[in-house]
Design an enzyme around this catalytic site. Structure first.
Site, mmCIF file in Angstrom:
data_model
loop_
_atom_site.group_PDB
_atom_site.id
_atom_site.type_symbol
_atom_site.label_atom_id
_atom_site.label_comp_id
_atom_site.label_asym_id
_atom_site.label_seq_id
_atom_site.Cartn_x
_atom_site.Cartn_y
_atom_site.Cartn_z
ATOM 1 N N ASN A 211 0.851 -1.198 0.000
ATOM 2 C CA ASN A 211 0.000 0.000 0.000
ATOM 3 C C ASN A 211 0.880 1.238 0.000
ATOM 4 O O ASN A 211 2.106 1.130 -0.012
ATOM 5 C CB ASN A 211 -0.951 -0.036 1.198
ATOM 6 N N ASP A 280 -4.405 -6.366 4.829
ATOM 7 C CA ASP A 280 -5.518 -7.181 5.346
ATOM 8 C C ASP A 280 -5.567 -8.545 4.654
ATOM 9 O O ASP A 280 -6.165 -9.482 5.178
ATOM 10 C CB ASP A 280 -6.842 -6.453 5.128
ATOM 11 N N PHE A 326 -4.799 3.360 14.614
ATOM 12 C CA PHE A 326 -5.031 4.347 13.563
ATOM 13 C C PHE A 326 -6.187 3.857 12.716
ATOM 14 O O PHE A 326 -6.459 2.652 12.666
ATOM 15 C CB PHE A 326 -3.765 4.531 12.711
HETATM 16 N N1 CTP Z 1 -4.254 -3.374 11.857
HETATM 17 C C1 CTP Z 1 -3.604 -4.468 12.399
HETATM 18 N N2 CTP Z 1 -3.542 -5.645 11.731
HETATM 19 C C2 CTP Z 1 -4.131 -5.776 10.528
HETATM 20 C C3 CTP Z 1 -4.817 -4.673 9.950
HETATM 21 C C4 CTP Z 1 -4.849 -3.476 10.643
HETATM 22 O O1 CTP Z 1 -3.071 -4.343 13.517
HETATM 23 N N3 CTP Z 1 -4.041 -6.940 9.897
HETATM 24 C C5 CTP Z 1 -4.318 -2.110 12.624
HETATM 25 C C6 CTP Z 1 -3.688 -0.903 11.955
HETATM 26 O O2 CTP Z 1 -2.317 -0.774 12.314
HETATM 27 C C7 CTP Z 1 -4.503 0.269 12.501
HETATM 28 C C8 CTP Z 1 -5.867 -0.348 12.747
HETATM 29 O O3 CTP Z 1 -5.672 -1.759 12.778
HETATM 30 O O4 CTP Z 1 -4.010 0.726 13.739
HETATM 31 C C9 CTP Z 1 -6.913 -0.023 11.715
HETATM 32 O O5 CTP Z 1 -6.416 -0.313 10.441
HETATM 33 P P1 CTP Z 1 -7.287 0.018 9.139
HETATM 34 O O6 CTP Z 1 -6.550 -0.459 7.937
HETATM 35 O O7 CTP Z 1 -7.756 1.453 9.183
HETATM 36 O O8 CTP Z 1 -8.584 -0.820 9.375
HETATM 37 P P2 CTP Z 1 -8.911 -2.348 9.366
HETATM 38 O O9 CTP Z 1 -8.987 -2.819 10.777
HETATM 39 O O10 CTP Z 1 -7.955 -3.070 8.479
HETATM 40 O O11 CTP Z 1 -10.376 -2.345 8.770
HETATM 41 P P3 CTP Z 1 -10.887 -1.813 7.323
HETATM 42 O O12 CTP Z 1 -9.909 -2.301 6.340
HETATM 43 O O13 CTP Z 1 -12.229 -2.441 7.220
HETATM 44 O O14 CTP Z 1 -10.985 -0.320 7.418
#
Ligand code: CTP
Length: 402
Positions: A211, A280, A326
């Site tokens: 990303n 993700d 975040f």
């Molecule tokens: N995060 C994490 N582990 C993952 C994905 C995200 O620890 N596999 C953490 C990120 O570091 C951030 C928070 O979760 O602090 C939110 O990440 P974000 O990408 O905004 O959201 P997601 O939880 O992935 O949900 P979505 O993609 O539906 O917005």
């Protein structure tokens, strides 16, 4: 640019080494960060760089002589030592270090070393063989034992043609260390884990999914935690951004690596700031050989979800630990952030709208909304990431138990 240097009074001593020219850059950085810089140069330093250079960059007269009849701006030499909130000697030659270690006061700078009560930082710079000489090592040990911060030297090619330790650390690092020396120390004794950057999920030996995160925000957070005296570990994904000074940096590549490194350290931490943009999804299998367009169909890659690190940390949070997440969003910022706060059992969520210009990924600035557990959502203006980090830690300080 370093935060925490504005209006701070820094005495910069320059001694006679080729690295003296780099101290011009240091002076300019400190002045740009808003510090008041007063320079003291030894006679040998003046053989390398003219006092006029430093006078122009600092906007202040440069002091050179112990018996100067017109002390700088009416400030006597003893007062100059007492005026300083921090003193840094860069470059510091072997000769200067020997004098400082033993209390020899035969010129202005070495005399001031006996007057300064503020923290002192020295940045050794000399030929590699001189640096390796036992005498220099002993002098540095003595200075360290007295509470002096010794920065560097760095290793690399030297002006004399040798290679090894002896180069003065970079001015950006010195400015950062000075900001920490002058910092509020309100995180002293706390263990802080910060994650930053993207992750890379391998498809085959040449391709990956990732990303747009550059790690800038997380690196600024780790630097701010260190400036405030914290013991900081930074788990950093693949990025070109330099990690901060004084922080233990653990490099990782994939979401799985990040999960492993973070969960292994988490139970011990007082505070975890999960800023990394963790993937993700990851390819269900990594091909051992490069996928060839003539023989394979690359119109689809099977993906499987990664573990949500933050959700796992939230589920196992030890009593008293503070967890900050975040939220990178493009719409419905506050409700999405609040849902993450609740779902992942967090103490604070820093939300940003990554679709706006100057916000989120690959920018120097950020504009965030701080979402707290009990209803409040605080919108901060657009500001440099270093300042966002400062604001975030100002809020976090109120959450940490005594
Ligand atoms: N995060 C994490 N582990 C993952 C994905 C995200 O620890 N596999 C953490 C990120 O570091 C951030 C928070 O979760 O602090 C939110 O990440 P974000 O990408 O905004 O959201 P997601 O939880 O992935 O949900 P979505 O993609 O539906 O917005």
């Amino acid at each position: 640019m370093s935060v925490g240097l504005k209006n701070r009074r820094v005495l910069l001593g320059v001694t006679g080494g080729i690295a003296a020219y780099k101290s011009a850059d240091l002076t300019s950085r400190l002045a740009q960060a808003g510090a008041e810089v007063r320079l003291v140069m030894t006679a040998a330093a003046r053989a390398f760089v003219s006092p006029l250079t430093f006078q122009a960059l600092s906007g202040q007269p440069v002091s050179t002589d112990l018996f100067d009849e017109a002390p700088a701006r009416g400030m006597g030499h003893i007062e100059l030592g007492q005026w300083a909130e921090a003193a840094v000697v860069a470059p510091a030659t072997a000769n200067f270090l020997a004098k400082a270690a033993t209390g020899i006061a035969d010129d202005l700078l070495s005399t001031l070393m006996l007057v300064v009560t503020a923290p002192v930082v020295v940045c050794p710079a000399m030929n590699v063989n001189m640096y390796r000489h036992a005498t220099v090592g002993e002098n540095l040990s003595r200075l360290r034992a007295r509470g002096v911060t010794v920065l560097g030297p760095d290793e690399g090619p030297m002006a004399c043609g040798d290679f090894g330790p002896g180069r003065m650390v970079e001015p950006a690092v010195i400015a950062e260390a000075l900001a920490a020396v002058l910092g509020p120390a309100d995180l002293a004794g706390r263990k802080i884990l910060v994650t930053a950057g993207p992750t890379r999920e391998a498809v085959d030996p040449v391709r990956f999914l990732s990303n747009r995160s550059t790690g800038r925000m997380g690196v600024a957070l780790a630097r701010e935690a260190r400036r405030r005296g914290g013991t900081v570990t930074l788990v950093l994904g693949p990025t070109e951004i330099e990690p901060p000074w004084g922080v233990e940096t653990v490099r990782v590549v994939s979401a799985t690596d990040m999960h492993r490194q973070v969960t292994a350290r988490a139970p011990d931490m007082d505070l975890i700031v999960m800023n990394a943009a963790v993937a993700d999804y990851t390819p269900a299998r990594v091909r051992e050989q490069k996928i060839k367009k003539a023989t394979a169909n690359l119109s689809g890659i099977d993906l499987t979800s990664t573990l949500d690190i933050l959700a796992e940390l939230g589920a196992r949070k030890p009593p008293g630990q503070i967890l900050v997440g975040f939220a990178a969003e493009t719409e419905k910022l506050v409700p999405e952030a609040r849902s993450k706060l609740e779902r992942k059992n967090l103490d604070l969520v820093v939300a940003n709208n990554v679709a706006l210009p100057g916000v989120g990924f690959a920018t120097e600035t950020n504009q965030v909304i701080l979402v707290h557990p009990h209803g409040e959502a605080e919108k901060l203006p657009l500001m440099p990431k270093a300042e966002v980090a400062l604001e975030v830690f100002d809020r976090v300080m109120r959450l940490l138990p005594d």
